[in-house]
Design a protein around this motif. Structure first.
Motif, PDB file in Angstrom:
ATOM      1  N   LEU A  21      66.463  76.570  60.310  1.00 15.62           N
ATOM      2  CA  LEU A  21      67.626  77.312  60.794  1.00 15.62           C
ATOM      3  C   LEU A  21      68.648  76.401  61.473  1.00 15.62           C
ATOM      4  N   GLU A  22      68.194  75.451  62.286  1.00 11.35           N
ATOM      5  CA  GLU A  22      69.137  74.592  63.009  1.00 11.35           C
ATOM      6  C   GLU A  22      69.981  73.757  62.032  1.00 11.35           C
ATOM      7  N   ARG A  23      69.307  73.217  61.035  1.00  8.80           N
ATOM      8  CA  ARG A  23      70.031  72.413  60.049  1.00  8.80           C
ATOM      9  C   ARG A  23      71.011  73.279  59.257  1.00  8.80           C
ATOM     10  N   ALA A  24      70.575  74.492  58.893  1.00  8.24           N
ATOM     11  CA  ALA A  24      71.439  75.404  58.133  1.00  8.24           C
ATOM     12  C   ALA A  24      72.637  75.853  58.973  1.00  8.24           C
ATOM     13  N   ILE A  25      72.437  76.067  60.273  1.00 11.05           N
ATOM     14  CA  ILE A  25      73.548  76.468  61.143  1.00 11.05           C
ATOM     15  C   ILE A  25      74.623  75.380  61.137  1.00 11.05           C
ATOM     16  N   LYS A  26      74.183  74.123  61.241  1.00  8.11           N
ATOM     17  CA  LYS A  26      75.157  73.007  61.228  1.00  8.11           C
ATOM     18  C   LYS A  26      75.946  72.998  59.933  1.00  8.11           C
ATOM     19  N   ARG A  27      75.235  73.138  58.815  1.00  9.27           N
ATOM     20  CA  ARG A  27      75.873  73.106  57.507  1.00  9.27           C
ATOM     21  C   ARG A  27      76.858  74.272  57.342  1.00  9.27           C
ATOM     22  N   TYR A  28      76.428  75.480  57.716  1.00 11.15           N
ATOM     23  CA  TYR A  28      77.276  76.660  57.507  1.00 11.15           C
ATOM     24  C   TYR A  28      78.431  76.723  58.508  1.00 11.15           C
ATOM     25  N   THR A  29      78.258  76.133  59.677  1.00  9.28           N
ATOM     26  CA  THR A  29      79.381  76.050  60.611  1.00  9.28           C
ATOM     27  C   THR A  29      80.520  75.261  59.968  1.00  9.28           C
ATOM     28  N   GLY A  30      80.163  74.176  59.269  1.00  4.12           N
ATOM     29  CA  GLY A  30      81.166  73.401  58.548  1.00  4.12           C
ATOM     30  C   GLY A  30      81.734  74.156  57.351  1.00  4.12           C
ATOM     31  N   LEU A  31      80.865  74.814  56.602  1.00  5.76           N
ATOM     32  CA  LEU A  31      81.314  75.521  55.395  1.00  5.76           C
ATOM     33  C   LEU A  31      82.224  76.692  55.721  1.00  5.76           C
ATOM     34  N   LEU A  32      81.896  77.416  56.786  1.00  6.66           N
ATOM     35  CA  LEU A  32      82.627  78.655  57.094  1.00  6.66           C
ATOM     36  C   LEU A  32      83.756  78.427  58.087  1.00  6.66           C
ATOM     37  N   GLY A  33      83.761  77.276  58.743  1.00  6.35           N
ATOM     38  CA  GLY A  33      84.822  76.978  59.702  1.00  6.35           C
ATOM     39  C   GLY A  33      84.685  77.744  61.000  1.00  6.35           C
ATOM     40  N   THR A  34      83.478  78.197  61.298  1.00  8.22           N
ATOM     41  CA  THR A  34      83.263  78.914  62.554  1.00  8.22           C
ATOM     42  C   THR A  34      81.802  78.781  62.969  1.00  8.22           C
ATOM     43  N   GLU A  35      81.581  78.874  64.285  1.00 12.12           N
ATOM     44  CA  GLU A  35      80.218  78.821  64.821  1.00 12.12           C
ATOM     45  C   GLU A  35      79.558  80.183  64.641  1.00 12.12           C
ATOM     46  N   PRO A  36      78.223  80.223  64.666  1.00 15.15           N
ATOM     47  CA  PRO A  36      77.581  81.544  64.615  1.00 15.15           C
ATOM     48  C   PRO A  36      77.982  82.391  65.829  1.00 15.15           C
ATOM     49  N   GLU A  37      78.204  83.670  65.546  1.00 14.05           N
ATOM     50  CA  GLU A  37      78.542  84.609  66.612  1.00 14.05           C
ATOM     51  C   GLU A  37      77.309  84.863  67.483  1.00 14.05           C
ATOM     52  N   ARG A  38      76.142  84.822  66.857  1.00 11.79           N
ATOM     53  CA  ARG A  38      74.914  85.167  67.560  1.00 11.79           C
ATOM     54  C   ARG A  38      73.724  84.549  66.853  1.00 11.79           C
ATOM     55  N   ILE A  39      72.744  84.108  67.646  1.00 12.29           N
ATOM     56  CA  ILE A  39      71.463  83.661  67.098  1.00 12.29           C
ATOM     57  C   ILE A  39      70.405  84.507  67.777  1.00 12.29           C
ATOM     58  N   THR A  40      69.591  85.168  66.986  1.00 11.23           N
ATOM     59  CA  THR A  40      68.687  86.151  67.574  1.00 11.23           C
ATOM     60  C   THR A  40      67.368  86.165  66.802  1.00 11.23           C
ATOM     61  N   THR A  41      66.383  86.865  67.335  1.00 15.27           N
ATOM     62  CA  THR A  41      65.142  87.066  66.581  1.00 15.27           C
ATOM     63  C   THR A  41      64.990  88.550  66.321  1.00 15.27           C
ATOM     64  N   ASN A  42      64.357  88.868  65.209  1.00 15.28           N
ATOM     65  CA  ASN A  42      64.085  90.269  64.872  1.00 15.28           C
ATOM     66  C   ASN A  42      62.586  90.408  64.637  1.00 15.28           C
TER      67      ASN A  42
END
Ligand code: CO
Length: 150
Positions: A21-42
């Motif tokens: 997840l941490e690696r994917a967050i970094k990648r998608y932050t770059g791809l989408l041009g925004t940080e995640p709004e929320r990181i949570t567990t379900n």
């Protein structure tokens, strides 16, 4: 033109199964041009979720927590990738009743709670061309009145 003027159900989010997840967050932050709004567990689904809001929809990155998680098993079988599409409905239980009358296989009876705290259910991919479909009932949709397809 608002979403309400368009026919059909709104796409709420696209969910992607990831193995780190941490690696994917970094990648998608770059791809989408925004940080995640929320990181949570379900805990209903044994997943960690990073939720990005991009344009009209959200992108959810899902990481399984432990071997029993459906996301862990999905990745074992398919590798990381597209996990499901989620559409908003006004009346989840009514929608599920209509679909099961039409012979569509539902996973969950509408009593599961998704990562954002709202009721969700899934449609089996064998009835949808191989893509898992989720329906979510969000309060702003409920407020619009009950869906009536009968
Ligand atoms: Co989802």
């Amino acid at each position: 033109m608002t979403d309400r003027d368009r026919p059909g159900r709104d796409l709420d989010h696209v969910a992607i199964a990831v193995d780190d997840l941490e690696r994917a967050i970094k990648r998608y932050t770059g791809l989408l041009g925004t940080e995640p709004e929320r990181i949570t567990t379900n805990s209903d689904f044994d997943v960690r979720v990073a939720i990005f809001r991009t344009g009209q929809v959200k992108i959810e990155l899902l990481e399984g927590m432990g071997p029993e998680s459906a996301v862990t098993r999905f990745i074992e079988k398919n590798g990381p990738g597209l996990h499901h599409l989620c559409f908003s409905v006004e009346n989840l239980k009514g929608t599920l009743a209509d679909l099961s009358r039409d012979g569509i296989e539902i996973i969950g009876g509408g009593d599961d709670i998704g990562a954002e705290g709202y009721p969700v259910a899934f449609i089996h991919p064998k009835g949808t061309g191989g893509v898992l479909i989720e329906f979510i009932e969000e309060p702003d949709h409920s407020a619009q009145g009950k869906e009536n397809r009968s």
